[in-house]
Write an enzyme that holds these catalytic residues in place. Structure first.
Site, PDB file in Angstrom:
ATOM      1  N   TRP A   1       0.834  -1.209   0.000  1.00 53.44           N
ATOM      2  CA  TRP A   1       0.000   0.000   0.000  1.00 53.44           C
ATOM      3  C   TRP A   1       0.861   1.247   0.000  1.00 53.44           C
ATOM      4  O   TRP A   1       0.508   2.253  -0.616  1.00 53.44           O
ATOM      5  CB  TRP A   1      -0.981  -0.024   1.173  1.00 53.44           C
ATOM      6  CG  TRP A   1      -1.956  -1.149   1.044  1.00 53.44           C
ATOM      7  CD1 TRP A   1      -2.060  -2.245   1.844  1.00 53.44           C
ATOM      8  CD2 TRP A   1      -2.947  -1.318   0.016  1.00 53.44           C
ATOM      9  NE1 TRP A   1      -3.055  -3.076   1.391  1.00 53.44           N
ATOM     10  CE2 TRP A   1      -3.603  -2.533   0.271  1.00 53.44           C
ATOM     11  CE3 TRP A   1      -3.335  -0.564  -1.090  1.00 53.44           C
ATOM     12  CZ2 TRP A   1      -4.634  -3.016  -0.533  1.00 53.44           C
ATOM     13  CZ3 TRP A   1      -4.358  -1.030  -1.901  1.00 53.44           C
ATOM     14  CH2 TRP A   1      -4.994  -2.242  -1.622  1.00 53.44           C
TER      15      TRP A   1
ATOM     16  N   LYS B   1     -11.708  -1.392   8.208  1.00 51.78           N
ATOM     17  CA  LYS B   1     -10.959  -2.334   9.051  1.00 51.78           C
ATOM     18  C   LYS B   1     -11.284  -2.125  10.523  1.00 51.78           C
ATOM     19  O   LYS B   1     -11.776  -3.018  11.177  1.00 51.78           O
ATOM     20  CB  LYS B   1      -9.465  -2.205   8.791  1.00 51.78           C
ATOM     21  CG  LYS B   1      -9.143  -2.651   7.368  1.00 51.78           C
ATOM     22  CD  LYS B   1      -7.798  -2.215   6.913  1.00 51.78           C
ATOM     23  CE  LYS B   1      -7.709  -2.075   5.426  1.00 51.78           C
ATOM     24  NZ  LYS B   1      -8.171  -3.231   4.674  1.00 51.78           N
TER      25      LYS B   1
ATOM     26  N   ASP C   1      -0.814   6.881   6.488  1.00 54.90           N
ATOM     27  CA  ASP C   1      -1.920   5.979   6.164  1.00 54.90           C
ATOM     28  C   ASP C   1      -2.102   5.052   7.365  1.00 54.90           C
ATOM     29  O   ASP C   1      -1.278   4.184   7.622  1.00 54.90           O
ATOM     30  CB  ASP C   1      -1.554   5.181   4.896  1.00 54.90           C
ATOM     31  CG  ASP C   1      -2.607   4.133   4.544  1.00 54.90           C
ATOM     32  OD1 ASP C   1      -3.613   4.007   5.276  1.00 54.90           O
ATOM     33  OD2 ASP C   1      -2.406   3.432   3.528  1.00 54.90           O
TER      34      ASP C   1
HETATM   35  C1  LIG Z   1      -2.788   0.124   4.824  1.00 51.23           C
HETATM   36  C2  LIG Z   1      -3.759   0.215   3.694  1.00 51.23           C
HETATM   37  N1  LIG Z   1      -3.777   1.311   2.920  1.00 51.23           N
HETATM   38  C3  LIG Z   1      -4.623   1.452   1.899  1.00 51.23           C
HETATM   39  C4  LIG Z   1      -5.517   0.461   1.567  1.00 51.23           C
HETATM   40  C5  LIG Z   1      -6.443   0.653   0.401  1.00 51.23           C
HETATM   41  O1  LIG Z   1      -7.655   1.043   0.915  1.00 51.23           O
HETATM   42  P1  LIG Z   1      -8.965   1.262   0.013  1.00 51.23           P
HETATM   43  O2  LIG Z   1      -9.389  -0.063  -0.475  1.00 51.23           O
HETATM   44  O3  LIG Z   1      -9.910   1.902   1.004  1.00 51.23           O
HETATM   45  O4  LIG Z   1      -8.610   2.200  -1.076  1.00 51.23           O
HETATM   46  C6  LIG Z   1      -5.561  -0.697   2.338  1.00 51.23           C
HETATM   47  C7  LIG Z   1      -6.520  -1.775   2.021  1.00 51.23           C
HETATM   48  O5  LIG Z   1      -6.464  -2.874   2.505  1.00 51.23           O
HETATM   49  C8  LIG Z   1      -4.662  -0.822   3.423  1.00 51.23           C
HETATM   50  O6  LIG Z   1      -4.646  -1.920   4.181  1.00 51.23           O
END
Ligand SMILES: Cc1ncc(COP(=O)(O)O)c(C=O)c1O
Length: 356
Positions: free
Chosen positions: A102, A193, A169
């Site tokens: 991510w 989550k 994030d």
């Molecule tokens: C740490 C992290 N950042 C970003 C995301 C992406 O999130 P989204 O699906 O809400 O765009 C995730 C998804 O699992 C994640 O675990």
């Protein structure tokens, strides 16, 4: 039978949140209307949005400190591009820590906007540890990191100190532990989550960092516009915000983030102790960087897979297989996961040991 849900996201929420949310779908606040059919401008929903925004700041200890909370759409993936759009100057540069898939996705988006320096990366060892000992350029417009790497089961237990704005994030560990959140200037987290259903993203931003990069920003991607509109620039995801509010209220009633963290520590201890004790298993992440939210582990002997899978399925466990880039297993033990469910998993691991 209610399952023990270890899914990484969308994921487990408190049972009482499911119950209250179900009631609101039929009759919200005794209004004779469903939460799904009311106007986002109605008095009842404006109150939901206002409380969700202020409670998010309260739980993070950021009330009255120049921060604003927003409930936006487009997931954390949209926040990946909103960060540079709002903070990266036309000829400026951004600094990123590459600690997982991510983080790498966030870096890819930032590169579309300008110079993006990767201060350190753990990609070469398949992101099994959090890089350390790096320098953050003092002249970068901001530093971006990922507090918890959902896929690999690593978590930042320390954050670097820097004088430039810090963007984080926190999608998979928001509200799970106490931190000095005032060290962060922009925090974002997809709700699905630790906070609510998919469909809304919490953004917590220090207002003074906005409006400084000289870019023309499309309205939907402009944090300042969303702040001015009190998180109602367009129709928000009414239901996702409402369920997030219920979860935030649940956290507060439990005693806040500090109390939830204590439980999270107990759950993580229980599971990691068994992973380290049981000769059939090993942890997938570097010990010092282990996540207290996503516990990744592997069988030492893949021949035991079938037996183990049959055992945990029979125990009513769901969502345990690891992400394809790690393999093995991933137990996501978010805030709402009861320690009793973790004990069920530990018992299954012990049962495998006596069976093989
Ligand atoms: C740490 C992290 N950042 C970003 C995301 C992406 O999130 P989204 O699906 O809400 O765009 C995730 C998804 O699992 C994640 O675990």
């Amino acid at each position: 039978m209610k399952k023990h849900n270890y899914s990484a996201g969308p994921s487990i929420l408190p049972q009482e949140v499911f119950e209250k949310a179900s009631k609101a779908v039929l009759n919200f606040n005794d209004s004779g209307l469903s939460i799904l059919e009311i106007s986002h401008r109605s008095k009842d929903f404006v109150a939901v949005m206002d409380e969700a925004r202020s409670l998010a700041l309260e739980l993070l200890g950021l009330e009255g400190k120049g921060y604003q909370a927003l409930f936006l759409q487009g997931g954390a993936s949209t926040a990946f591009l909103m960060a540079p759009y709002n903070l990266l100057k036309e000829n400026g540069k951004a600094a990123y820590l590459d600690s997982g898939t991510w983080a790498a996705a966030a870096i890819k988006e930032a590169k579309l906007f300008g110079e993006t320096i990767v201060v350190a990366s753990s990609k070469d060892d398949n992101y099994t540890h959090i890089p350390k000992g790096y320098e953050i350029p003092a002249d970068a417009d901001y530093f971006h990191c990922t507090s918890n790497n959902t896929i690999f089961g690593t978590q930042m237990h320390e954050f670097p100190s820097t004088n430039i704005p810090v963007v984080c994030d926190m999608s998979s560990d928001i509200f799970s532990r106490e931190l000095d959140f005032s060290k962060f200037d922009l925090i974002y987290a997809g709700a699905q989550k630790n906070m609510g259903p998919a469909g809304t993203t919490l953004v917590v931003v220090k207002e003074e960092i906005l409006g400084k990069n000289g870019r023309a920003i499309p309205s939907m991607l402009d944090y300042a516009k969303h702040i001015k509109a009190e998180s109602m620039y367009n129709t928000p995801s009414v239901f996702a915000v409402y369920v997030s509010l219920l979860t935030l209220q649940w956290i507060k009633a439990k005693g806040g983030v500090a109390a939830v963290e204590k439980l999270n520590n107990a759950k993580a201890d229980l599971l990691y102790t068994e992973i380290d004790r049981n000769p059939l298993f090993k942890g997938a992440a570097a010990v010092e960087d282990r996540s207290k939210m996503n516990v990744t582990f592997l069988l030492n002997n893949p021949e035991h897979t079938e037996t183990f899978d049959a055992l945990w399925k029979a125990a009513g466990i769901s969502g345990l297989p690891g992400h394809r880039s790690v393999g093995g297993y991933r137990a996501s033990i978010y805030n709402a996961m009861p320690i009793e469910s973790v004990q069920v998993l530990v018992d299954v691991m012990k049962a495998l040991e006596s069976k093989v």
